[in-house]
Write a protein that holds these residues in place. Sequence first.
Motif, PDB file in Angstrom:
ATOM      1  N   GLU A 174      -8.518   3.739   3.373  1.00 39.76           N
ATOM      2  CA  GLU A 174      -9.511   2.765   2.780  1.00 39.76           C
ATOM      3  C   GLU A 174      -8.955   1.552   1.866  1.00 39.76           C
ATOM      4  O   GLU A 174      -9.457   0.612   1.279  1.00 39.76           O
ATOM      5  CB  GLU A 174     -10.528   3.672   1.528  1.00 39.76           C
ATOM      6  CG  GLU A 174     -11.283   5.030   2.222  1.00 39.76           C
ATOM      7  CD  GLU A 174     -12.303   4.300   3.473  1.00 39.76           C
ATOM      8  OE1 GLU A 174     -12.646   3.253   3.057  1.00 39.76           O
ATOM      9  OE2 GLU A 174     -12.204   4.848   4.455  1.00 39.76           O
ATOM     10  N   GLN A 175      -7.537   1.436   2.002  1.00 40.01           N
ATOM     11  CA  GLN A 175      -6.883   0.673   1.111  1.00 40.01           C
ATOM     12  C   GLN A 175      -6.652  -0.462   1.928  1.00 40.01           C
ATOM     13  O   GLN A 175      -6.233  -0.430   3.414  1.00 40.01           O
ATOM     14  CB  GLN A 175      -5.452   0.949   0.724  1.00 40.01           C
ATOM     15  CG  GLN A 175      -5.489   2.248  -0.182  1.00 40.01           C
ATOM     16  CD  GLN A 175      -4.265   2.569  -1.098  1.00 40.01           C
ATOM     17  OE1 GLN A 175      -3.648   1.935  -1.520  1.00 40.01           O
ATOM     18  NE2 GLN A 175      -3.692   3.738  -0.351  1.00 40.01           N
ATOM     19  N   ILE A 176      -6.789  -1.911   1.549  1.00 39.03           N
ATOM     20  CA  ILE A 176      -6.674  -3.133   2.635  1.00 39.03           C
ATOM     21  C   ILE A 176      -5.584  -3.977   1.763  1.00 39.03           C
ATOM     22  O   ILE A 176      -5.859  -4.227   0.708  1.00 39.03           O
ATOM     23  CB  ILE A 176      -8.100  -3.761   2.680  1.00 39.03           C
ATOM     24  CG1 ILE A 176      -8.964  -2.899   3.488  1.00 39.03           C
ATOM     25  CG2 ILE A 176      -7.870  -5.124   3.433  1.00 39.03           C
ATOM     26  CD1 ILE A 176     -10.154  -3.542   3.517  1.00 39.03           C
ATOM     27  N   SER A 227      -3.677  -9.091   7.844  1.00 35.20           N
ATOM     28  CA  SER A 227      -4.333  -8.266   6.991  1.00 35.20           C
ATOM     29  C   SER A 227      -4.127  -6.800   7.575  1.00 35.20           C
ATOM     30  O   SER A 227      -4.011  -6.559   8.967  1.00 35.20           O
ATOM     31  CB  SER A 227      -5.917  -8.424   7.175  1.00 35.20           C
ATOM     32  OG  SER A 227      -6.453  -7.241   6.494  1.00 35.20           O
ATOM     33  N   TRP A 228      -3.909  -5.695   6.767  1.00 35.22           N
ATOM     34  CA  TRP A 228      -3.593  -4.538   7.064  1.00 35.22           C
ATOM     35  C   TRP A 228      -4.275  -3.545   6.466  1.00 35.22           C
ATOM     36  O   TRP A 228      -4.681  -3.601   5.168  1.00 35.22           O
ATOM     37  CB  TRP A 228      -2.135  -4.279   6.686  1.00 35.22           C
ATOM     38  CG  TRP A 228      -1.039  -5.111   7.562  1.00 35.22           C
ATOM     39  CD1 TRP A 228      -0.657  -6.385   7.401  1.00 35.22           C
ATOM     40  CD2 TRP A 228      -0.675  -4.559   8.775  1.00 35.22           C
ATOM     41  NE1 TRP A 228       0.010  -6.734   8.441  1.00 35.22           N
ATOM     42  CE2 TRP A 228      -0.172  -5.632   9.371  1.00 35.22           C
ATOM     43  CE3 TRP A 228      -0.713  -3.480   9.792  1.00 35.22           C
ATOM     44  CZ2 TRP A 228       0.686  -5.816  10.547  1.00 35.22           C
ATOM     45  CZ3 TRP A 228      -0.173  -3.415  10.771  1.00 35.22           C
ATOM     46  CH2 TRP A 228       0.701  -4.352  11.243  1.00 35.22           C
ATOM     47  N   GLN A 229      -4.732  -2.359   6.951  1.00 33.16           N
ATOM     48  CA  GLN A 229      -5.689  -1.251   6.585  1.00 33.16           C
ATOM     49  C   GLN A 229      -4.947   0.126   6.596  1.00 33.16           C
ATOM     50  O   GLN A 229      -4.616   0.572   7.482  1.00 33.16           O
ATOM     51  CB  GLN A 229      -6.838  -1.476   6.718  1.00 33.16           C
ATOM     52  CG  GLN A 229      -8.084  -0.488   6.304  1.00 33.16           C
ATOM     53  CD  GLN A 229      -9.496  -0.324   6.625  1.00 33.16           C
ATOM     54  OE1 GLN A 229      -9.797  -1.437   7.217  1.00 33.16           O
ATOM     55  NE2 GLN A 229     -10.188   0.272   6.011  1.00 33.16           N
ATOM     56  N   ASN A 289       0.410   5.231   0.330  1.00 35.68           N
ATOM     57  CA  ASN A 289      -0.639   6.439   0.725  1.00 35.68           C
ATOM     58  C   ASN A 289      -0.480   7.880   0.347  1.00 35.68           C
ATOM     59  O   ASN A 289      -1.363   8.608   0.480  1.00 35.68           O
ATOM     60  CB  ASN A 289      -0.408   6.413   2.327  1.00 35.68           C
ATOM     61  CG  ASN A 289       0.646   6.834   2.867  1.00 35.68           C
ATOM     62  OD1 ASN A 289       1.731   7.221   2.075  1.00 35.68           O
ATOM     63  ND2 ASN A 289       0.602   7.419   3.972  1.00 35.68           N
ATOM     64  N   ILE A 318       0.838  -1.119   0.130  1.00 36.00           N
ATOM     65  CA  ILE A 318      -0.164  -0.044   0.111  1.00 36.00           C
ATOM     66  C   ILE A 318       0.863   1.158   0.073  1.00 36.00           C
ATOM     67  O   ILE A 318       1.796   1.170   0.991  1.00 36.00           O
ATOM     68  CB  ILE A 318      -1.027   0.060   1.159  1.00 36.00           C
ATOM     69  CG1 ILE A 318      -1.849  -1.103   1.139  1.00 36.00           C
ATOM     70  CG2 ILE A 318      -1.786   1.452   1.367  1.00 36.00           C
ATOM     71  CD1 ILE A 318      -2.947  -1.195   2.460  1.00 36.00           C
ATOM     72  N   GLU A 358      -3.759  -7.898   2.058  1.00 35.50           N
ATOM     73  CA  GLU A 358      -3.916  -9.142   3.223  1.00 35.50           C
ATOM     74  C   GLU A 358      -2.602  -9.966   2.628  1.00 35.50           C
ATOM     75  O   GLU A 358      -2.638 -10.400   1.399  1.00 35.50           O
ATOM     76  CB  GLU A 358      -5.199  -9.791   2.909  1.00 35.50           C
ATOM     77  CG  GLU A 358      -5.092 -11.094   3.712  1.00 35.50           C
ATOM     78  CD  GLU A 358      -6.561 -11.507   4.115  1.00 35.50           C
ATOM     79  OE1 GLU A 358      -6.683 -12.604   4.333  1.00 35.50           O
ATOM     80  OE2 GLU A 358      -7.443 -10.802   4.181  1.00 35.50           O
TER      81      GLU A 358
END
Length: 277
Positions: A160-162, A155-157, A143, A141, A164
């Motif tokens: 709004e982005q996820i 899993s990471w967020q 940002n 991800i 896994e």
Amino acid sequence: MKVLQVLQALPTQDGDGVNIRRVAGFDGRYLDPFLMLDELKSDDRKDYMGGFPPHPHRGIETFTYLIKGGFEHRDHLGNKKAIRSGDVQWMSTGRGVVHSEMPLAESDGLHGFQIWINMPSAEKMRPPRYQDSTSTPLPVIENGTGARLRALGGSWQVAEQIAESPLNNLAADAALADVELQPGGRLDLAPLDQSKVMVYIHTGSLAQGQYKSGDLLILEPGSDLALSSEHGGGALILAGEPLQQPIAHMGPFVMTTQDELMQAVRDYQAGRFGTIE
């Protein structure tokens, strides 16, 4: 971000004379459910070429991540894989594994980690499991504020982005991520679900130089994460749910009672762990 405590990685050796920095927590006081974090970082081949010849484990999960260089993993189950930059490898040892991790001949410097995760007492004698990311690239991800998060496990967020990771069944609900911050970069994460959250700085510094490479930050449960770096840096985020169980530790074995520990030694000495072909 509320930091409760800062621990420093200390220089030591393991394997066949491999120089590492280590944060150990076999007393269960600070790292639970994690037991140990080893960092190997050197451009001098003499520091790591001895590698980690065949040795046993019982009762833990080992999580290996490489930023630079490569290792070949082999174990008595028949797994043989080259783990290279950007890869992770997870071994849930259960009742017993014999494995080796040896540097690849072409490695021009190494920077990587091995992290031990404790297993719940009821699962320590289940069959071993192995998984790596060599055929499934780890999700990343970005940002837009100079930060990049690679989902190593779980899993990471971010907003709004996820992301896994394909390694999503670690003991103690453990999750790991590597964060790279450009100069002036910043990453903000909402509080994680896990009670134990730690940040290990492996490159540069964070928070205007307040925390430096080799520091392990233990966060207050429920704290958000606000990572920033004036001049650039990198850090691992480690999260898990404390097991709050007794720890009986001897070398590569981690059980919950001394009787279980002595049985592990006897089983290994009797050849019940198998051998690498």
